[in-house]
Design a protein around this motif. Structure first.
Motif, short mmCIF file in Angstrom:
data_model
loop_
_atom_site.label_atom_id
_atom_site.label_comp_id
_atom_site.label_asym_id
_atom_site.label_seq_id
_atom_site.Cartn_x
_atom_site.Cartn_y
_atom_site.Cartn_z
N ASN A 1 -5.75 -0.51 0.74
CA ASN A 1 -6.67 -1.05 -0.27
C ASN A 1 -6.04 -1.90 -1.37
OD1 ASN A 1 -9.39 0.28 0.42
ND2 ASN A 1 -7.94 1.97 0.54
N PHE A 2 -4.72 -1.92 -1.44
CA PHE A 2 -4.05 -2.64 -2.53
C PHE A 2 -2.87 -3.46 -2.04
CE2 PHE A 2 -6.36 0.59 -4.73
CZ PHE A 2 -6.71 0.02 -5.95
N LYS A 3 -2.70 -4.59 -2.69
CA LYS A 3 -1.47 -5.37 -2.55
C LYS A 3 -0.64 -4.98 -3.76
CE LYS A 3 0.27 -10.06 -2.26
NZ LYS A 3 -0.10 -11.42 -1.84
N VAL A 4 0.53 -4.39 -3.53
CA VAL A 4 1.36 -3.88 -4.62
C VAL A 4 2.61 -4.75 -4.76
CG1 VAL A 4 2.64 -1.90 -5.51
CG2 VAL A 4 0.53 -1.54 -4.20
N VAL A 5 2.84 -5.24 -5.97
CA VAL A 5 4.01 -6.06 -6.26
C VAL A 5 4.84 -5.34 -7.32
CG1 VAL A 5 4.87 -8.32 -7.02
CG2 VAL A 5 2.71 -8.16 -5.75
N GLN A 6 6.12 -5.17 -7.04
CA GLN A 6 7.03 -4.45 -7.94
C GLN A 6 7.67 -5.41 -8.94
OE1 GLN A 6 10.85 -3.00 -6.32
NE2 GLN A 6 10.20 -0.97 -6.99
N PRO B 1 -8.13 -7.56 -11.88
CA PRO B 1 -9.48 -7.76 -11.35
C PRO B 1 -9.42 -8.44 -9.98
CG PRO B 1 -9.00 -9.37 -13.05
CD PRO B 1 -7.85 -8.42 -13.03
N ASP B 2 -10.55 -8.48 -9.29
CA ASP B 2 -10.56 -9.11 -7.97
C ASP B 2 -10.86 -10.61 -8.04
OD1 ASP B 2 -13.19 -8.81 -8.67
OD2 ASP B 2 -13.80 -7.77 -6.84
N ALA C 1 -6.33 -7.02 -17.25
CA ALA C 1 -6.17 -5.75 -16.52
C ALA C 1 -7.43 -4.90 -16.65
CB ALA C 1 -4.97 -4.99 -17.03
N VAL C 2 -7.86 -4.33 -15.53
CA VAL C 2 -9.05 -3.46 -15.54
C VAL C 2 -8.67 -2.01 -15.81
CG1 VAL C 2 -10.37 -5.01 -14.05
CG2 VAL C 2 -9.04 -3.14 -13.02
N VAL D 1 -10.34 2.48 -9.33
CA VAL D 1 -10.24 1.02 -9.46
C VAL D 1 -10.87 0.36 -8.24
CG1 VAL D 1 -8.65 -0.95 -9.48
CG2 VAL D 1 -8.24 1.01 -10.99
N ARG D 2 -10.55 0.85 -7.04
CA ARG D 2 -11.09 0.26 -5.81
C ARG D 2 -12.63 0.32 -5.81
NH1 ARG D 2 -10.32 -3.62 -2.14
NH2 ARG D 2 -11.38 -3.10 -0.22
#
Length: 198
Positions: free
Chosen positions: A91-96, A134-135, A147-148, A167-168
């Motif tokens: 469900n998420f694209k995660v960037v470090q 947000p999307d 940021a939500v 959040v999703r």
């Protein structure tokens, strides 16, 4: 004799599988734990939001730092848990992001700066800090303004996972505050006999 050696070997392997924590991440040259499913991008926030949406996902960025014991715990205890990891991956694209890093970042307002300057600009001082975007790309806002939700720190499994679920499900647009959402979910888990304590 061979059967008893096999039984002992099997019992030892089973014990180690239960006793040893599952550590899926590796330590990178920057001292941060790396998950093979984290997204590698050019760190252009608007592009990353659009790319996540194109994959029917949401964008989350995680600020970490070298030597952070809470970051290590997040990777070793939370992100290695299949239920947590699989939900986030789906469900998420995660960037470090490195709290003290020098990689170039393009903020939503167009400003180009380093990771460490972005962390200061956006007001993030704890690691890990997870920022949910947000999307849709907002006009003229910074990441902190757009940021939500923000989750500073590593919490227990259900608090951590529930924040991603909230959040999703766009809970931030509804009347149910995250704490109420989370308390309701914990009550449901307990009623189903799936949870003793958080």
């Amino acid at each position: 004799m061979i059967t008893s050696i096999r039984n002992v070997t099997f019992a030892l392997a089973a014990f180690l599988a239960v006793a040893m924590p599952a550590v899926a991440s590796e330590l990178g040259d920057d001292g941060l734990h790396k998950e093979d499913w984290f997204a590698l991008t050019f760190r252009d926030m608007a592009d990353d939001i659009r790319a996540a949406k194109a994959d029917n996902k949401r964008l989350a960025i995680i600020f970490e730092q070298r030597g952070c014991i809470y970051c290590a715990a997040m990777h070793e205890k939370l992100l290695s848990d299949p239920e947590v990891r699989d939900y986030i991956k789906a469900n998420f694209k995660v960037v470090q992001y490195n709290m003290f890093g020098d990689e170039e970042v393009t903020d939503l307002d167009g400003e180009v700066l380093t990771e460490k300057k972005a962390a200061r600009k956006w007001g993030y001082v704890f690691t890990p800090t997870i920022v949910f975007l947000p999307d849709e790309v907002p006009a003229g806002k910074t990441v902190a303004e757009a940021a939500v939700a923000t989750m500073p720190g590593a919490f227990g499994k259900w608090t951590f996972l529930d924040m991603f679920r909230w959040v999703r499900e766009k809970g931030y647009e509804k009347d149910e505050h995250f704490q109420i959402y989370h308390a309701r979910h914990i009550k449901e888990l307990r009623a189903a006999g799936k949870l003793d304590a958080e």
